[in-house]
Scaffold this motif. Structure first.
Motif, PDB file in Angstrom:
ATOM      1  N   LEU A  99      11.125 -44.515  10.439  1.00  0.00           N
ATOM      2  CA  LEU A  99      12.080 -44.453  11.535  1.00  0.00           C
ATOM      3  C   LEU A  99      11.520 -43.850  12.822  1.00  0.00           C
ATOM      4  N   GLU A 100      10.962 -42.668  12.718  1.00  0.00           N
ATOM      5  CA  GLU A 100      10.529 -41.982  13.933  1.00  0.00           C
ATOM      6  C   GLU A 100       9.500 -42.780  14.706  1.00  0.00           C
ATOM      7  N   TYR A 101       8.538 -43.300  13.986  1.00  0.00           N
ATOM      8  CA  TYR A 101       7.507 -44.090  14.649  1.00  0.00           C
ATOM      9  C   TYR A 101       8.116 -45.331  15.292  1.00  0.00           C
ATOM     10  N   LEU A 103      11.155 -45.838  16.364  1.00  0.00           N
ATOM     11  CA  LEU A 103      11.941 -45.503  17.552  1.00  0.00           C
ATOM     12  C   LEU A 103      11.033 -45.116  18.718  1.00  0.00           C
ATOM     13  N   ASP A 104       9.927 -44.460  18.409  1.00  0.00           N
ATOM     14  CA  ASP A 104       8.977 -44.057  19.449  1.00  0.00           C
ATOM     15  C   ASP A 104       8.509 -45.258  20.254  1.00  0.00           C
ATOM     16  N   ARG A 107      12.310 -48.661  23.026  1.00  0.00           N
ATOM     17  CA  ARG A 107      13.395 -47.980  23.714  1.00  0.00           C
ATOM     18  C   ARG A 107      14.771 -48.504  23.296  1.00  0.00           C
ATOM     19  N   ARG A 110      15.682 -47.268  19.975  1.00  0.00           N
ATOM     20  CA  ARG A 110      16.024 -45.843  20.000  1.00  0.00           C
ATOM     21  C   ARG A 110      17.483 -45.661  20.427  1.00  0.00           C
ATOM     22  N   GLN A 111      17.808 -46.311  21.510  1.00  0.00           N
ATOM     23  CA  GLN A 111      19.164 -46.237  22.045  1.00  0.00           C
ATOM     24  C   GLN A 111      20.186 -46.756  21.028  1.00  0.00           C
ATOM     25  N   TYR A 113      19.905 -47.161  17.841  1.00  0.00           N
ATOM     26  CA  TYR A 113      19.971 -46.376  16.610  1.00  0.00           C
ATOM     27  C   TYR A 113      20.793 -45.112  16.816  1.00  0.00           C
ATOM     28  N   ARG A 114      20.644 -44.514  17.969  1.00  0.00           N
ATOM     29  CA  ARG A 114      21.455 -43.322  18.270  1.00  0.00           C
ATOM     30  C   ARG A 114      22.938 -43.636  18.182  1.00  0.00           C
TER      31      ARG A 114
END
Lengths: 233, 233
Positions: A99-101, A103-104, A107, A110-111, A113-114
């Motif tokens: 996940l973290e990678y 989302l990194d 963009r 990331r948005q 998923y938030r």
DNA sequence: GACTCACTAGAGTATATACTCTAATAATAC
DNA sequence: GTATTATTAGAGTATATACTCTAGTGAGTC
């Protein structure tokens, strides 16, 4: 089936099996016996493939976490939510792993998923609210319910990682949907102290159905002392 | 300071900052202004560097989670454990991020990490046991205590990932130790229903100290309805 | 039959990555 | 001082990776 859809399907399959990090676009193309060029005709890059898979995942979860406003919740509803969420986690299990990678590098993702997380947290909170209305759990102040919901989310989304890292035998890989659903046991554990006396027996029986079968040293040390457990490992 | 130690230190720093996946051995060497060959003189490969960093992490946590057998636990002890664990998570925060991939590639690490997890779970369980002995929480059956301990572990180890993915603003990166320690609020939330009336007030006050300061939509929707929260996002 | 257009093949490329090899220098032992 | 050992530099390498480019093919349209 269209090539585009085949790419999405194969990608998901390979990602789930080997982890996104270990799957290249060339692997995906080879797996489908198409050329890399063909793959890149359908998708601008690897991120785009992942993003589209996320959209499917999102749609699935949003569909299952639709909470009826016109009637109280039942125990069956709660079971359905739990089963569905873990089914979803299973089908798209590569996603939370990296996940973290992921989302990194994207963009949009990331948005989205938030917002997705926030919708899920709200849904969990609503479910608790309605379970209280139905007399299944004791009602709690908003603040506590919000924090509880977040804990439920943390347990749900981290359960698989726990299985794969701490619980797995010598070789990883072997992880079944049944094992994954033992996460339901953990989620119900969070509810235990809040159960009403009217429903306590029934929920405890439900919970028992998801209890890990074998005496796992990692999962449920049960009646053994800390010392005994240390020796066994 | 020895080159070998400098490599470990720089690696940890870079891994934490950028994620293990984004840090190559060449980056590490460049950051130290030494040659890649020099780095490979001190370490056989990247996995070895990671493994040694893990050993440090393990030692740190084991040191802090040493539970005194000759006296009852106090609230201060519990605070110390929580603070220490989150300090450790912070110092080695790259580790849990890429955990699955790291374990996949290193058998030793996989084995050691499994045992480490089991030790931590046992320690958490012991702490609960001793908190009950001290009259801070109500005693619980072994089975429930084991499942609770596992939930505590899941919340602790997943809290940072949650912050970085769901909570962070547009750009990630900005994550502080203070935010991380709001995880303590989440852990204490798990204890809330088990607190004895004698200690309830004190623990709730302690918990309040770690409450997220700003009204975060993601973390504590508090008194807002699900609808209001959805609109806001 | 000419034309369009979605689709595909497959060779190719720039860059990165983990790691190796050789030769040299600094530190230490005797 | 000499021999030995630990340490370092720095060029180099095999492989992988994400992605591009050109040249098509085949099905439908008029």
């Amino acid at each position: 089936m269209k090539t585009r859809d085949k790419i999405l399907l194969s990608s998901l399959e390979l990602f789930n099996e080997r982890g996104e990090r270990n799957v290249t676009t060339n692997h995906i193309a080879a797996h489908l016996a198409i050329s890399p060029g063909n793959l890149y005709y359908h998708f601008r890059n690897k991120s785009d493939i992942i993003y589209e898979i996320f959209l499917e995942y999102e749609k699935l979860v949003d569909f299952y976490l639709d909470i009826p406003e016109d009637r109280p919740l039942t125990l069956e509803d709660m079971t359905f939510y739990l089963e569905s969420v873990f089914d979803g986690l299973w089908s798209y299990r590569f996603f939370h792993r990296d996940l973290e990678y992921l989302l990194d590098g994207d963009r949009r993702l990331r948005q989205d998923y938030r917002e997705f997380t926030n919708r899920c947290l709200d849904a969990i909170s609503r479910i608790f609210e309605k379970l209280a209305e139905a007399g299944i759990i004791e009602p709690q102040p908003d603040e506590l319910r919000a924090a509880m919901s977040l804990n439920v989310w943390l347990v749900i989304t981290n359960w698989m990682a726990f299985l794969k890292t701490a619980h797995a035998g010598e070789e990883s890989a072997t992880l079944t949907l049944t094992e994954l659903k033992q996460g339901i046991y953990q989620v119900l554990t969070l509810e235990v102290p809040y159960l009403t006396s009217a429903y306590r027996e029934r929920v405890m029986a439900l919970r028992e159905r998801y209890r890990p079968q074998l005496p796992e040293t990692a999962v449920a040390p049960q009646a053994q002392t800390a010392e005994a457990s240390l020796i066994k490992n």
